[in-house]
Scaffold this motif. Sequence first.
Motif, mmCIF file in Angstrom:
data_model
loop_
_atom_site.group_PDB
_atom_site.id
_atom_site.type_symbol
_atom_site.label_atom_id
_atom_site.label_comp_id
_atom_site.label_asym_id
_atom_site.label_seq_id
_atom_site.Cartn_x
_atom_site.Cartn_y
_atom_site.Cartn_z
ATOM 1 N N ASP A 187 7.420 -27.285 4.152
ATOM 2 C CA ASP A 187 6.368 -28.270 4.412
ATOM 3 C C ASP A 187 6.578 -29.580 3.664
ATOM 4 O O ASP A 187 6.377 -30.668 4.213
ATOM 5 N N ASN A 188 6.964 -29.484 2.382
ATOM 6 C CA ASN A 188 7.070 -30.724 1.620
ATOM 7 C C ASN A 188 8.443 -31.387 1.715
ATOM 8 O O ASN A 188 8.800 -32.241 0.899
ATOM 9 N N LEU A 241 1.895 -26.608 -1.983
ATOM 10 C CA LEU A 241 1.397 -25.239 -2.137
ATOM 11 C C LEU A 241 2.170 -24.249 -1.281
ATOM 12 O O LEU A 241 2.098 -23.038 -1.505
ATOM 13 N N ASP A 242 2.916 -24.757 -0.293
ATOM 14 C CA ASP A 242 3.722 -23.904 0.570
ATOM 15 C C ASP A 242 4.978 -23.415 -0.138
ATOM 16 O O ASP A 242 5.566 -22.414 0.267
ATOM 17 N N VAL A 243 5.378 -24.110 -1.183
ATOM 18 C CA VAL A 243 6.621 -23.783 -1.889
ATOM 19 C C VAL A 243 6.257 -23.016 -3.152
ATOM 20 O O VAL A 243 6.215 -23.548 -4.257
ATOM 21 N N GLN A 249 -1.366 -16.553 -0.427
ATOM 22 C CA GLN A 249 -2.696 -16.694 -1.022
ATOM 23 C C GLN A 249 -3.110 -18.159 -1.098
ATOM 24 O O GLN A 249 -4.269 -18.504 -0.835
ATOM 25 N N ASN A 250 -2.172 -19.037 -1.465
ATOM 26 C CA ASN A 250 -2.475 -20.465 -1.544
ATOM 27 C C ASN A 250 -2.993 -21.000 -0.216
ATOM 28 O O ASN A 250 -4.053 -21.633 -0.136
ATOM 29 N N ARG A 279 -7.012 -24.434 -9.400
ATOM 30 C CA ARG A 279 -6.052 -25.500 -9.085
ATOM 31 C C ARG A 279 -6.040 -25.797 -7.597
ATOM 32 O O ARG A 279 -6.090 -26.965 -7.177
ATOM 33 N N VAL A 280 -5.981 -24.759 -6.764
ATOM 34 C CA VAL A 280 -5.979 -24.960 -5.316
ATOM 35 C C VAL A 280 -7.290 -25.592 -4.867
ATOM 36 O O VAL A 280 -7.301 -26.523 -4.051
ATOM 37 N N GLU A 281 -8.394 -25.109 -5.394
ATOM 38 C CA GLU A 281 -9.693 -25.663 -5.022
ATOM 39 C C GLU A 281 -9.780 -27.154 -5.361
ATOM 40 O O GLU A 281 -10.323 -27.948 -4.588
ATOM 41 N N ALA A 282 -9.223 -27.545 -6.497
ATOM 42 C CA ALA A 282 -9.259 -28.953 -6.897
ATOM 43 C C ALA A 282 -8.419 -29.812 -5.964
ATOM 44 O O ALA A 282 -8.815 -30.926 -5.593
#
Length: 298
Positions: A187-188, A241-243, A249-250, A279-282
């Motif tokens: 993705d990135n 977050l894909d990597v 889960q991410n 962290r993900v929520e932020a």
Amino acid sequence: MWQGVYPAVSAKFTEAGELDHQEMERCFARQIEAGVDGLIVNGSLGEGPMLSHDERLEVLSLAQGVAGRRPVLMTIADASTRDCASLASRAAKAGASGLMVVPSLVYHTNAKETVATLSAVAAAADLPVMIYSNRIAYRVDVTVEIMSELAADPRFVAIKESSDDIRRATDIINAFGDRYDVFTGVDNLAYEALAVGAVGWVAGLVIAFPEETVAIYRLMKAKRYDEALAIYRWFRPLLDLDVSSYLVQNLKLVEALVTGTTERVRAPRLPLEGEARARVEAIVREALATRPLLSKAA
């Protein structure tokens, strides 16, 4: 043969741990409505290796019912070549448009074994095949040399390039021209890969942000690079977050926060908690607060 945005869709589970057919249909339909070009089921994000063969075929059928005329590819990923070939054959009988094939999940095949495995799976199904080259996650690198050996078989039509080396896309195109449809699977690195000639994107964060993913792809194809880059730069913290070893889960958490779906995973995975979850929520909060307005022309 294939091009465009192909979401690697996630599997949905009930509280009892069974497949949630209704919720998968809803989530798959959202992808189609946003303008994606096909669907890929039972991949890493779809937790395919955690599903039985019967369950994987159920997911395939659900996606086919939503996708209409768009292609639906079945991911083939099992420990043994025999099991891979068996599932590939069943997928063909179930009407899959094609396969995305992981060379080996557990045993790290050498070049000769990689060619033999991929060839056996392709022969079992007699369907078009996207080769999944991911030396990072699966420790098997489908190199340009291996692709050259496979090029004589017309069933091998595409490469999901996930080596994490952006130079590899150019190497493939230099070696084969348009013999293979080159998809980026990271993705990135999507903007970079599309800029150097990739024709497709097997996407992950698309499950939460399909409109933005489709917009980037279409803008890149229209050579409107600055507009695509502006969206991509906004998207990057999410795409990162894909990597991760915790990509499932991410991304399921991101999808749940954005679309109201569930984040249930199948054990041994467990949902994120503590600092990892915060962290993900932020990242999601910041993304939603700064979400770009998309041009209708995209």
